[in-house]
Design a protein around this motif. Structure first.
Motif, PDB file in Angstrom:
ATOM      1  N   GLU A  32      45.377  74.140   7.367  1.00  0.00           N
ATOM      2  CA  GLU A  32      44.541  73.432   6.913  1.00  0.00           C
ATOM      3  C   GLU A  32      43.133  73.848   7.269  1.00  0.00           C
ATOM      4  O   GLU A  32      42.800  73.267   8.107  1.00  0.00           O
ATOM      5  N   VAL A  33      41.446  72.967   6.478  1.00  0.00           N
ATOM      6  CA  VAL A  33      40.599  72.952   6.856  1.00  0.00           C
ATOM      7  C   VAL A  33      40.439  71.592   6.093  1.00  0.00           C
ATOM      8  O   VAL A  33      40.353  71.261   5.332  1.00  0.00           O
ATOM      9  N   VAL A  34      40.273  70.905   7.568  1.00  0.00           N
ATOM     10  CA  VAL A  34      40.854  69.436   7.618  1.00  0.00           C
ATOM     11  C   VAL A  34      39.311  68.398   7.040  1.00  0.00           C
ATOM     12  O   VAL A  34      39.179  67.343   6.734  1.00  0.00           O
ATOM     13  N   ALA A  72      48.589  76.103  -4.691  1.00  0.00           N
ATOM     14  CA  ALA A  72      47.181  76.878  -4.038  1.00  0.00           C
ATOM     15  C   ALA A  72      46.260  76.161  -4.130  1.00  0.00           C
ATOM     16  O   ALA A  72      46.170  74.875  -4.165  1.00  0.00           O
ATOM     17  N   GLY A  73      45.106  76.898  -3.242  1.00  0.00           N
ATOM     18  CA  GLY A  73      44.861  76.667  -1.914  1.00  0.00           C
ATOM     19  C   GLY A  73      43.983  77.255  -1.050  1.00  0.00           C
ATOM     20  O   GLY A  73      44.599  78.874  -1.493  1.00  0.00           O
ATOM     21  N   GLN A  74      43.066  77.694  -0.572  1.00  0.00           N
ATOM     22  CA  GLN A  74      42.604  77.882   0.761  1.00  0.00           C
ATOM     23  C   GLN A  74      43.209  77.906   1.957  1.00  0.00           C
ATOM     24  O   GLN A  74      43.536  76.321   2.172  1.00  0.00           O
ATOM     25  N   THR A 103      45.999  86.181  -0.927  1.00  0.00           N
ATOM     26  CA  THR A 103      44.930  87.486  -1.169  1.00  0.00           C
ATOM     27  C   THR A 103      44.406  87.010  -0.060  1.00  0.00           C
ATOM     28  O   THR A 103      43.894  85.825   0.244  1.00  0.00           O
ATOM     29  N   HIS A 104      43.699  88.037   1.080  1.00  0.00           N
ATOM     30  CA  HIS A 104      42.740  87.779   2.316  1.00  0.00           C
ATOM     31  C   HIS A 104      41.819  88.670   1.539  1.00  0.00           C
ATOM     32  O   HIS A 104      41.919  89.681   1.688  1.00  0.00           O
ATOM     33  N   PRO A 105      40.096  88.500   2.416  1.00  0.00           N
ATOM     34  CA  PRO A 105      38.851  89.416   2.605  1.00  0.00           C
ATOM     35  C   PRO A 105      39.542  90.983   3.405  1.00  0.00           C
ATOM     36  O   PRO A 105      40.421  90.674   4.819  1.00  0.00           O
ATOM     37  N   THR A 106      38.886  92.191   2.730  1.00  0.00           N
ATOM     38  CA  THR A 106      39.543  92.755   3.690  1.00  0.00           C
ATOM     39  C   THR A 106      37.873  92.903   5.004  1.00  0.00           C
ATOM     40  O   THR A 106      37.013  92.924   4.638  1.00  0.00           O
ATOM     41  N   LEU A 107      38.429  93.395   5.999  1.00  0.00           N
ATOM     42  CA  LEU A 107      37.645  92.184   7.056  1.00  0.00           C
ATOM     43  C   LEU A 107      37.475  93.989   8.008  1.00  0.00           C
ATOM     44  O   LEU A 107      38.294  94.582   8.265  1.00  0.00           O
ATOM     45  N   ARG A 114      40.859  84.266  12.858  1.00  0.00           N
ATOM     46  CA  ARG A 114      41.521  83.788  12.511  1.00  0.00           C
ATOM     47  C   ARG A 114      41.787  84.028  10.284  1.00  0.00           C
ATOM     48  O   ARG A 114      39.804  84.181  10.330  1.00  0.00           O
ATOM     49  N   VAL A 115      42.407  84.326   9.728  1.00  0.00           N
ATOM     50  CA  VAL A 115      41.533  84.532   7.873  1.00  0.00           C
ATOM     51  C   VAL A 115      42.033  83.998   6.774  1.00  0.00           C
ATOM     52  O   VAL A 115      43.340  83.499   7.072  1.00  0.00           O
ATOM     53  N   PRO A 116      40.674  83.578   5.909  1.00  0.00           N
ATOM     54  CA  PRO A 116      41.241  82.384   4.892  1.00  0.00           C
ATOM     55  C   PRO A 116      42.321  83.667   4.110  1.00  0.00           C
ATOM     56  O   PRO A 116      42.003  84.920   3.351  1.00  0.00           O
ATOM     57  N   LEU A 117      42.868  82.835   3.473  1.00  0.00           N
ATOM     58  CA  LEU A 117      44.252  82.844   2.630  1.00  0.00           C
ATOM     59  C   LEU A 117      43.660  82.071   1.550  1.00  0.00           C
ATOM     60  O   LEU A 117      43.928  80.897   2.146  1.00  0.00           O
ATOM     61  N   SER A 118      43.797  83.031   0.065  1.00  0.00           N
ATOM     62  CA  SER A 118      44.190  82.032  -0.582  1.00  0.00           C
ATOM     63  C   SER A 118      44.953  82.558  -1.406  1.00  0.00           C
ATOM     64  O   SER A 118      44.974  83.030  -1.411  1.00  0.00           O
ATOM     65  N   VAL A 119      45.547  81.362  -2.229  1.00  0.00           N
ATOM     66  CA  VAL A 119      47.002  80.894  -2.741  1.00  0.00           C
ATOM     67  C   VAL A 119      46.476  80.952  -3.917  1.00  0.00           C
ATOM     68  O   VAL A 119      46.368  79.912  -4.375  1.00  0.00           O
TER      69      VAL A 119
END
Length: 146
Positions: A32-34, A72-74, A103-107, A114-119
């Motif tokens: 988690e980004v804190v 739900a979140g990032q 989902t996560h971005p296509t890179l 580390r890849v951002p995961l959106s839920v």
């Protein structure tokens, strides 16, 4: 056809991960980004975001692997696997992830950040070592020199 095992290290179970077009990658950790990071124009004030591991737990005491319960979140995910850096590949979310509202971005990458995961929606229950992403060959863009 590319043998991705040449470019991937720390593979969890190659027969399963290579059993589709491309090569599947597995989740090792969820963060988690804190604390906010900083980005400026020149890079002199570039600071990473503060992150903390997201808690996980076993569903049953006898289980070998733990589960993350994600609302739900990032989040940021980290993979078990690494790339050797000898090739640039396209990293994309697996259909199984998309169909569960995440989902996560296509890179295009030569190393796995580390890849951002959106839920979204009702959240996601994610098991340790779950296959969440696939790497495929990066297609060359056609040139406009004609």
């Amino acid at each position: 056809m590319t043998d991705f095992a040449e470019y991937v290290t720390d593979i969890v179970h190659e027969p399963t991960q290579a059993d589709s077009p491309g090569f599947d990658l597995t989740v090792a950790d969820v963060y988690e980004v804190v604390e906010p990071g900083r980005i400026d124009f020149g890079g002199g004030e570039l600071d990473p975001a503060g992150v903390a591991p997201h808690t996980s737990e076993k569903r049953n005491p006898d289980d070998d692997y733990e589960w993350w319960t994600l609302r739900a979140g990032q989040y940021l995910i980290e993979y078990n696997e690494s790339l050797t850096g000898e090739a640039t590949v396209t990293l994309q979310p697996r259909t199984e992830l998309l169909e569960r509202g995440a989902t996560h971005p296509t890179l295009h990458v030569a190393a796995l950040p580390r890849v951002p995961l959106s839920v979204g929606g009702a959240g996601l229950k994610l098991k340790e070592n779950a296959r969440v992403s696939t790497i495929v060959e990066t297609e060359e863009m056609p040139s406009n020199s004609e």
